[in-house]
Design a protein around this motif. Sequence first.
Motif, short mmCIF file in Angstrom:
data_model
loop_
_atom_site.label_atom_id
_atom_site.label_comp_id
_atom_site.label_asym_id
_atom_site.label_seq_id
_atom_site.Cartn_x
_atom_site.Cartn_y
_atom_site.Cartn_z
N ILE A 213 0.81 -1.22 0.00
CA ILE A 213 0.00 0.00 0.00
C ILE A 213 0.84 1.27 0.00
O ILE A 213 0.32 2.36 -0.22
N VAL A 214 2.15 1.15 0.24
CA VAL A 214 3.05 2.31 0.28
C VAL A 214 4.33 1.96 -0.46
O VAL A 214 4.89 0.89 -0.26
N ILE A 236 10.89 10.20 -3.36
CA ILE A 236 9.78 9.86 -4.26
C ILE A 236 8.72 9.12 -3.46
O ILE A 236 9.04 8.21 -2.69
N ASP A 237 7.48 9.48 -3.66
CA ASP A 237 6.33 8.74 -3.15
C ASP A 237 5.55 8.28 -4.37
O ASP A 237 4.89 9.09 -5.04
N PHE A 238 5.62 7.00 -4.70
CA PHE A 238 4.99 6.51 -5.92
C PHE A 238 3.46 6.58 -5.85
O PHE A 238 2.80 6.60 -6.89
N GLY A 239 2.91 6.60 -4.65
CA GLY A 239 1.47 6.78 -4.55
C GLY A 239 1.04 8.12 -5.11
O GLY A 239 0.00 8.23 -5.77
N LYS A 240 1.83 9.15 -4.87
CA LYS A 240 1.53 10.48 -5.39
C LYS A 240 2.04 10.66 -6.81
O LYS A 240 1.45 11.41 -7.59
N ASP A 242 2.53 8.31 -9.43
CA ASP A 242 1.76 7.68 -10.51
C ASP A 242 0.72 6.69 -9.98
O ASP A 242 0.28 5.81 -10.72
N ASN A 243 0.37 6.84 -8.69
CA ASN A 243 -0.67 6.00 -8.09
C ASN A 243 -0.33 4.50 -8.22
O ASN A 243 -1.19 3.68 -8.52
N SER A 244 0.95 4.17 -7.97
CA SER A 244 1.37 2.78 -8.16
C SER A 244 1.88 2.16 -6.85
O SER A 244 2.84 1.40 -6.84
N ILE A 262 15.03 2.46 -11.12
CA ILE A 262 14.25 1.79 -10.08
C ILE A 262 13.35 0.73 -10.72
O ILE A 262 12.51 1.04 -11.57
N THR A 263 13.50 -0.53 -10.29
CA THR A 263 12.63 -1.58 -10.79
C THR A 263 11.27 -1.50 -10.11
O THR A 263 11.17 -1.26 -8.91
N ARG A 264 10.19 -1.72 -10.87
CA ARG A 264 8.83 -1.73 -10.35
C ARG A 264 8.25 -3.13 -10.53
O ARG A 264 7.81 -3.51 -11.61
N HIS A 265 8.28 -3.87 -9.43
CA HIS A 265 7.84 -5.27 -9.41
C HIS A 265 6.33 -5.34 -9.63
O HIS A 265 5.55 -4.78 -8.86
N GLY A 266 5.93 -6.03 -10.67
CA GLY A 266 4.52 -6.14 -11.02
C GLY A 266 4.09 -5.20 -12.13
O GLY A 266 3.06 -5.43 -12.77
N LYS A 267 4.89 -4.17 -12.40
CA LYS A 267 4.58 -3.24 -13.49
C LYS A 267 5.38 -3.52 -14.74
O LYS A 267 5.10 -2.96 -15.80
N GLY A 268 6.41 -4.36 -14.63
CA GLY A 268 7.20 -4.71 -15.80
C GLY A 268 7.96 -3.54 -16.38
O GLY A 268 8.05 -3.41 -17.60
#
Length: 360
Positions: A213-214, A236-240, A242-244, A262-268
């Motif tokens: 959630i964060v 960086i706060d990814f919630g703000k 790109d809502n990810s 930065i790798t984003r696990h689940g976003k590819g």
Amino acid sequence: MKLLCIAALIGLTCCCFKNYNQYTRDTCHALKAKPYIKLDNSKFGALIEGTSVNPSGQIFAVNFGSNYSTNQLGQIYPEQKLIFKDDRPKSFLNAIRFMNSTTAFAADAANHHILKLKIDPVTNLVVESSIFCSDPTMIQPNDLVLSSTGYIFTSEMRSIDNNTSTDGDIWVCSPSGQAKRLALLGRTNGIELSPKEDYLYVSESYNLFRKPIVQKVWRYKVNVHTGEISSPALWIDFGKFDNSSRNDVDGMRADVYGNLFITRHGKGEVKVFNPNAENIATISLSFPRPTNLEFGGLRGSTLFIAGQCPEFPIEEIGMGCMDSIDLESQGAGYSRISITTPNYKYPSPYHSNMPSNLRV
């Protein structure tokens, strides 16, 4: 004269990051990595993680073999092969970083210690291992970054249903092997030093009912001569952004210009931010669950991204894959230890023989 990306002209997938002040959110934004290791030729399990580079630009990772071989390290580039099998009970190797061609350090998440590895520089095989740094109160360690002064900074996390602000932390191991906790946070994962080693970046995440959630990245001032960190700032706060917040931040790596990948696990994907925390590029991948990444190759400017192969919908099941993309900047980690000629276009700040006016 303003640097421009010339990928479209020469048919390559590349992007220039030399002067980050020249790039905005819309410049060089959409990039695509290409498969380097696929399911049909992979020799790594789905827990492939902890990518690292040696001074020759060769790439390594954990989980060589299968999902059950969490005690094995392997070489990825230029060829896949086993370099180390840890026979200590319950060994769970999760990260590796090289100091030079004969010494590396590996994180054992299950046994709460950092291993020091003696390596044959010709074969890259580990010929000796010993416990370098250990503390029973360590949560893991999970990932690590090695400074040029010999201090090792680690991230740690409890992957549980509901996280609190004490389910992750940052530790440091001194050059003499003394362990010290530096900070308590939510679960920490990606960790990286800026190219001039004046900042330490650490990711922080929280789960609620097992769902993320964060997703935040913090930047600390760091003193690599004492191992101390200070002045934490939310970077960086990814919630703000790109809502990810549902997609974990995993491994992070910097290039010599201070851009953070930065790798984003689940976003590819891999998000790229300049030192001002502006998103200057997004690198799309052939698989949805990237875990870590590293710069290497002949010039230290090829980015290798590891993750679970896309053919397996269930997380941590199957085999490990890897994508790669050629960029125009060297990795900061590679540049610290490189024994090869520095990037001829963009000299590394760590090569003292370069004229001072050419250094970053």
